[in-house]
Design an enzyme around this catalytic site. Sequence first.
Site, PDB file in Angstrom:
ATOM      1  N   ASN A  13       0.956  15.366  23.483  1.00  0.00           N
ATOM      2  CA  ASN A  13       1.466  14.555  22.382  1.00  0.00           C
ATOM      3  C   ASN A  13       2.537  15.387  21.684  1.00  0.00           C
ATOM      4  O   ASN A  13       2.220  16.330  20.954  1.00  0.00           O
ATOM      5  CB  ASN A  13       0.292  14.234  21.427  1.00  0.00           C
ATOM      6  CG  ASN A  13       0.763  13.535  20.156  1.00  0.00           C
ATOM      7  OD1 ASN A  13       1.914  13.146  20.040  1.00  0.00           O
ATOM      8  ND2 ASN A  13      -0.153  13.398  19.200  1.00  0.00           N
ATOM      9  N   TRP A  14       3.782  15.053  21.946  1.00  0.00           N
ATOM     10  CA  TRP A  14       4.880  15.873  21.422  1.00  0.00           C
ATOM     11  C   TRP A  14       5.123  15.625  19.935  1.00  0.00           C
ATOM     12  O   TRP A  14       5.882  16.337  19.298  1.00  0.00           O
ATOM     13  CB  TRP A  14       6.174  15.614  22.217  1.00  0.00           C
ATOM     14  CG  TRP A  14       6.114  16.010  23.662  1.00  0.00           C
ATOM     15  CD1 TRP A  14       5.030  16.538  24.326  1.00  0.00           C
ATOM     16  CD2 TRP A  14       7.171  15.930  24.628  1.00  0.00           C
ATOM     17  NE1 TRP A  14       5.356  16.786  25.641  1.00  0.00           N
ATOM     18  CE2 TRP A  14       6.664  16.421  25.856  1.00  0.00           C
ATOM     19  CE3 TRP A  14       8.502  15.494  24.587  1.00  0.00           C
ATOM     20  CZ2 TRP A  14       7.441  16.479  27.018  1.00  0.00           C
ATOM     21  CZ3 TRP A  14       9.278  15.556  25.741  1.00  0.00           C
ATOM     22  CH2 TRP A  14       8.754  16.048  26.947  1.00  0.00           C
ATOM     23  N   LYS A  15       4.482  14.610  19.389  1.00  0.00           N
ATOM     24  CA  LYS A  15       4.636  14.256  17.965  1.00  0.00           C
ATOM     25  C   LYS A  15       6.126  14.116  17.613  1.00  0.00           C
ATOM     26  O   LYS A  15       6.903  13.682  18.454  1.00  0.00           O
ATOM     27  CB  LYS A  15       3.902  15.273  17.077  1.00  0.00           C
ATOM     28  CG  LYS A  15       2.436  15.435  17.516  1.00  0.00           C
ATOM     29  CD  LYS A  15       1.593  16.156  16.512  1.00  0.00           C
ATOM     30  CE  LYS A  15       0.167  16.274  17.040  1.00  0.00           C
ATOM     31  NZ  LYS A  15      -0.736  16.938  16.117  1.00  0.00           N
ATOM     32  N   GLY A  35      -3.929  21.007  14.772  1.00  0.00           N
ATOM     33  CA  GLY A  35      -2.811  21.813  14.282  1.00  0.00           C
ATOM     34  C   GLY A  35      -3.239  22.951  13.373  1.00  0.00           C
ATOM     35  O   GLY A  35      -2.419  23.549  12.683  1.00  0.00           O
ATOM     36  N   GLU A  48      -3.146  11.482  12.529  1.00  0.00           N
ATOM     37  CA  GLU A  48      -1.986  11.469  11.619  1.00  0.00           C
ATOM     38  C   GLU A  48      -1.602  10.032  11.271  1.00  0.00           C
ATOM     39  O   GLU A  48      -1.143   9.749  10.168  1.00  0.00           O
ATOM     40  CB  GLU A  48      -0.819  12.242  12.257  1.00  0.00           C
ATOM     41  CG  GLU A  48      -1.072  13.740  12.187  1.00  0.00           C
ATOM     42  CD  GLU A  48      -0.595  14.529  13.388  1.00  0.00           C
ATOM     43  OE1 GLU A  48       0.318  14.074  14.099  1.00  0.00           O
ATOM     44  OE2 GLU A  48      -1.165  15.618  13.622  1.00  0.00           O
ATOM     45  N   SER A  95      -6.220  21.742  18.664  1.00  0.00           N
ATOM     46  CA  SER A  95      -6.008  23.165  18.940  1.00  0.00           C
ATOM     47  C   SER A  95      -6.442  23.603  20.341  1.00  0.00           C
ATOM     48  O   SER A  95      -6.971  24.704  20.524  1.00  0.00           O
ATOM     49  CB  SER A  95      -6.694  24.029  17.864  1.00  0.00           C
ATOM     50  OG  SER A  95      -6.110  23.766  16.604  1.00  0.00           O
ATOM     51  N   GLY A 144      -1.418  18.831  21.246  1.00  0.00           N
ATOM     52  CA  GLY A 144      -0.244  18.755  20.379  1.00  0.00           C
ATOM     53  C   GLY A 144       0.641  19.971  20.603  1.00  0.00           C
ATOM     54  O   GLY A 144       1.408  20.050  21.565  1.00  0.00           O
ATOM     55  N   GLY A 145       0.506  20.961  19.716  1.00  0.00           N
ATOM     56  CA  GLY A 145       1.378  22.144  19.729  1.00  0.00           C
ATOM     57  C   GLY A 145       1.577  22.769  21.100  1.00  0.00           C
ATOM     58  O   GLY A 145       2.712  23.057  21.500  1.00  0.00           O
ATOM     59  N   HIS A 158      -4.207   7.861  16.231  1.00  0.00           N
ATOM     60  CA  HIS A 158      -4.191   9.315  16.074  1.00  0.00           C
ATOM     61  C   HIS A 158      -4.486   9.637  14.608  1.00  0.00           C
ATOM     62  O   HIS A 158      -4.119   8.881  13.718  1.00  0.00           O
ATOM     63  CB  HIS A 158      -2.826   9.872  16.486  1.00  0.00           C
ATOM     64  CG  HIS A 158      -2.799  11.358  16.473  1.00  0.00           C
ATOM     65  ND1 HIS A 158      -2.558  12.074  15.319  1.00  0.00           N
ATOM     66  CD2 HIS A 158      -3.024  12.267  17.446  1.00  0.00           C
ATOM     67  CE1 HIS A 158      -2.637  13.365  15.608  1.00  0.00           C
ATOM     68  NE2 HIS A 158      -2.912  13.508  16.887  1.00  0.00           N
ATOM     69  N   GLU A 172     -10.901  13.701  18.356  1.00  0.00           N
ATOM     70  CA  GLU A 172     -10.075  14.729  17.738  1.00  0.00           C
ATOM     71  C   GLU A 172     -10.584  14.993  16.330  1.00  0.00           C
ATOM     72  O   GLU A 172     -10.235  14.264  15.391  1.00  0.00           O
ATOM     73  CB  GLU A 172      -8.617  14.262  17.663  1.00  0.00           C
ATOM     74  CG  GLU A 172      -7.987  14.002  19.011  1.00  0.00           C
ATOM     75  CD  GLU A 172      -6.482  14.148  18.939  1.00  0.00           C
ATOM     76  OE1 GLU A 172      -5.945  14.931  19.722  1.00  0.00           O
ATOM     77  OE2 GLU A 172      -5.850  13.518  18.079  1.00  0.00           O
TER      78      GLU A 172
END
Length: 256
Positions: free
Chosen positions: A9-11, A173, A97, A213, A234-235, A95, A167
């Site tokens: 997920n490149w956000k 994150g 967010e 994470s 993510g990251g 998600h 999640e």
Amino acid sequence: MRTPLIAGNWKMNTESSSAVALARDIAQRAAEATDVELLVCPPSIYLTLVRDALGKAAVGLGAQNMSCQPKGAFTGEISAAMLTDIGAQYVILGHSERRHVFGETDENVNGKTHAALAAGLTPIVCVGELLEDRETGRTAEVIRSQFDGSLAGVTAEQIESVVLAYEPVWAIGTGKVATPEQAEEVHADLRKQLTERYNGELAEKIRILYGGSVKPDNAAELLGQANVDGALIGGASLKVEDFMGIALAGEAVGQA
Ligand code: PGA
């Protein structure tokens, strides 16, 4: 039996040039991980660029969000049909967010899930508790209510095309990863809910990803859990080394 899904997920990261470069790098290395399914979810504006950069490599394409509406006067929104039109196969829905920064409710996620399924997209439906939920012993209750609300009205036939993602919000994150035992406990409970709502045979077919994470050095332990069928990253999905490191860890535990 369940092929692990390793989803990036490149956000709201990358620009056109770096999105294309990352997609090309992943495409080049995709053949190293044949026993897992790879997926990238770039920002919507770069979906077609990334699709072209992936070429014929075995890497799926997904969006990070979409509208529950089929078309019309919904400024700024993107429909499921638009996503299938440009070749996306997956869409991340609910998600944390979206839920906690943009106020999406289970009802919103449910509407989007039905719209995605109707268009032939595979929704990755996310659930997860806040830190205060976990600290007050409400994790199972929160996850059950998100599961019920987000998947309301989804039939046995449709659920086969759904991917779930657990999640924990406190792990996204933050570098604070859930322990393999914490993840497995929730994943096993999600599978139990699938069994109760549908049946055991169907429940065994559905992939439940862990997100929060995930890094190359913790992936093997997480993906080695019986009910963890992949990762939503993510990251670490923004670096080809890390993304492929997680994919290869998933492949290694699958073969063990
Ligand atoms: P993270 O994000 O890997 O950066 O914690 C996970 C996610 O939000 O899907």
